[in-house]
Structures are given as C-alpha cells and as structure tokens.
Scaffold this motif. Structure first.
Motif, short mmCIF file in Angstrom:
data_model
loop_
_atom_site.label_atom_id
_atom_site.label_comp_id
_atom_site.label_asym_id
_atom_site.label_seq_id
_atom_site.Cartn_x
_atom_site.Cartn_y
_atom_site.Cartn_z
N THR A 76 2.45 1.65 -3.71
CA THR A 76 1.70 1.82 -4.64
C THR A 76 0.73 3.16 -4.16
O THR A 76 -0.32 3.45 -5.00
CB THR A 76 0.79 0.87 -4.99
OG1 THR A 76 0.11 0.27 -3.73
CG2 THR A 76 1.78 -0.24 -5.58
N ASN B 46 -8.67 -2.03 -8.67
CA ASN B 46 -9.67 -2.61 -7.90
C ASN B 46 -9.39 -4.02 -7.86
O ASN B 46 -9.82 -4.55 -8.98
CB ASN B 46 -11.03 -2.15 -7.73
CG ASN B 46 -11.11 -0.67 -7.16
OD1 ASN B 46 -10.28 -0.05 -6.79
ND2 ASN B 46 -12.03 0.24 -7.97
N ASN C 184 -3.18 1.97 -9.88
CA ASN C 184 -3.72 1.01 -8.93
C ASN C 184 -4.92 0.53 -9.76
O ASN C 184 -6.02 1.15 -10.46
CB ASN C 184 -4.06 1.44 -7.76
CG ASN C 184 -2.72 1.68 -6.90
OD1 ASN C 184 -2.14 0.62 -6.88
ND2 ASN C 184 -2.45 2.68 -6.17
N VAL D 40 -1.85 -3.98 -10.06
CA VAL D 40 -0.88 -2.69 -10.10
C VAL D 40 -0.11 -2.50 -11.44
O VAL D 40 0.07 -3.71 -12.15
CB VAL D 40 -0.03 -2.77 -8.74
CG1 VAL D 40 0.99 -3.89 -9.10
CG2 VAL D 40 0.56 -1.50 -8.80
N CYS E 102 0.70 -1.18 0.05
CA CYS E 102 0.11 -0.07 0.09
C CYS E 102 0.84 1.23 0.02
O CYS E 102 0.79 2.24 -0.81
CB CYS E 102 -0.98 0.01 1.20
SG CYS E 102 -2.27 -1.19 0.89
N ARG F 249 -1.44 3.63 -2.05
CA ARG F 249 -2.77 3.34 -1.55
C ARG F 249 -3.20 3.59 -0.11
O ARG F 249 -2.34 3.59 0.71
CB ARG F 249 -3.18 1.91 -1.89
CG ARG F 249 -3.04 1.27 -3.28
CD ARG F 249 -3.32 -0.30 -3.42
NE ARG F 249 -3.13 -0.62 -4.67
CZ ARG F 249 -3.76 -1.50 -5.27
NH1 ARG F 249 -4.85 -2.07 -4.68
NH2 ARG F 249 -3.67 -1.96 -6.58
#
Length: 244
Positions: free
Chosen positions: A69, A243, A241, A228, A66, A71
């Motif tokens: 990237t 989902n 990114n 990703v 996370c 997130r």
C-alpha cells in the motif's frame, strides 16, 4: 539459514567461507517448498530476534501490507528487510502455485496466530469456502458492476475463490474484521490474486476497500474505520490509505 549478524554484515566484508555459506543458503531457500520455506524462515528469524513465531508472522503481515500500500515503514523496521524479502518471495510463489487459496490462513495455524485475543477466530476450510461460493454464484445474474463483501473476513477464505469465477467488468470487494491484522492479511491475498485475475482479463477493474470495525456494533453506530482502498484497472493501480 544465515545468522542475524551475517545478514547485517556488508557483502564486501564477507570472508570466503561466509560468502559460500550465504550462496548455499540462497540455493536451499529457492529450492525448498514455499510453504515449508516460509514456516522455516519465520521460526528461524523469530529465534534470531528473540520473538515468538506468531509475533514474527504478525510483523511480516504488517510490513508486507505497508509495502503493497506504499506506506512508510516504521523506524527500526529496516532490520527485518532480509526476512521480508524472503517472506514475500515465498508468498508470491505460493500464490502462483495455488491461486485464490487462503495460503496465509494455513500458515497462521502453524503459529497459533488465530484467536490471540480470544475473539473466537478460526479458519474456514478451503473446500467449504469454494463450495459456498459456487452455491452463492450458481443462479446469480451478474451486472456490469458487482459488489461482494465479508464483514468478518478473517484472512479472506470466503472471498478469494470469487476471483476465479467467470469474467466480469467491475468487481468491488468490501472487507472488514475487528482484528486489524486479519484485514491486512485478507487485503494482501486479495490484492496479489486480483493482479493475476486482472492480467488474465477476468475483470476490467477490481476495487478493494478494507475496514477495521466490530461488525456487530460499529456499523449500526456509524463507527466503521476505513484502513485502505485499492483499484487495479487499465488506467493503472491506485492506492488510497487512511489513518487508523
């Protein structure tokens, strides 16, 4: 190593003894071998949170992914900030000392992390991964844009040595595993090592695409799920990114 209560306590509220203990802990952590330090950290923090070692390791893989990237963390994950800071500290030291090596795969074996879902997972020995890469690249004619892939990537042991190969212009890496944690661990190692390779001017551009799918059935059925995409070049870093 510090207790969970002391970690969550504001520094301004430390007693003199607690402050000395915290400083001693920091010195010892920085002086220890990064591999041993990471293993010790995971075991200690797992006990603090009433988790098993592989569960804490899994949490660190998720949070590191996370972070890299960009997130957002899940609600409640802030309690792991101390553990994450030291985990990434040891990981970066390991990668600096042993570039393009599957260090996370080695750590995972300490916690019986592999094959937790009985999927037949096992780590490819580093020497074998390096030998296979050398054999595959021995007579290969490289183009300006080259693509390599591993659809059962695990932690990336077969791909990491490629980042230490002769210089190229644009390298594209496709990674996939049916276990999302494996794809994340593979991406983490490739992405951190790719930045060193870029700084060393081995490549002008490196792009990594990560997927989570069953390589035996989902590609033929068009069901592969992208997790990703990431690129590093002279234009900077780009993260995409998806989902999943």
């Amino acid at each position: 190593m510090l207790s969970r209560e002391l970690i969550n306590k504001p520094l301004s509220e430390y007693t003199d003894q607690e402050y000395k203990s915290a400083m001693k802990d920091m010195r010892e952590m920085k002086e220890c071998c990064p591999k041993k330090g990471m293993i010790k950290l995971i075991k200690h923090q797992a006990d603090q949170f009433n988790l098993r070692g592989f569960q804490m390791f899994e949490k660190m893989i998720d949070l590191t992914f996370c972070y890299l990237t960009r997130r957002p963390f899940k609600e409640g994950d802030q309690v792991y900030s101390y553990t994450l800071q030291w985990f990434t500290y040891f990981l970066e030291k390991l990668i600096v000392e042993r570039k393009n090596t599957d260090v996370l795969g080695e750590i995972m074996t300490e916690f019986s992390f592999f094959d937790k879902s009985f999927q037949g997972q096992c780590m490819t020995p580093p020497d074998l991964s390096k030998m296979v890469n050398e054999l595959l690249n021995a007579n290969r004619e490289w183009k300006e844009e080259n693509l390599i892939s591993d659809f059962c990537c695990g932690t990336g042991s077969m791909l990491l040595p490629k980042l230490g190969m002769p210089k190229e212009d644009h390298l594209i890496i496709l990674i996939n595993d049916r276990d999302k944690d494996m794809t994340k661990a593979c991406f983490i190692q490739l992405w951190l090592n790719a930045q060193f390779a870029f700084l060393e001017k081995r490549f002008k551009q490196i792009t990594i695409f990560g997927y989570v799918s069953d390589a035996l059935i989902e590609y033929s059925q068009g069901g592969c799920k992208r997790l990703v995409g990431a690129t590093i070049s002279d234009n900077g870093i780009q993260i995409d990114n998806f989902n999943h």
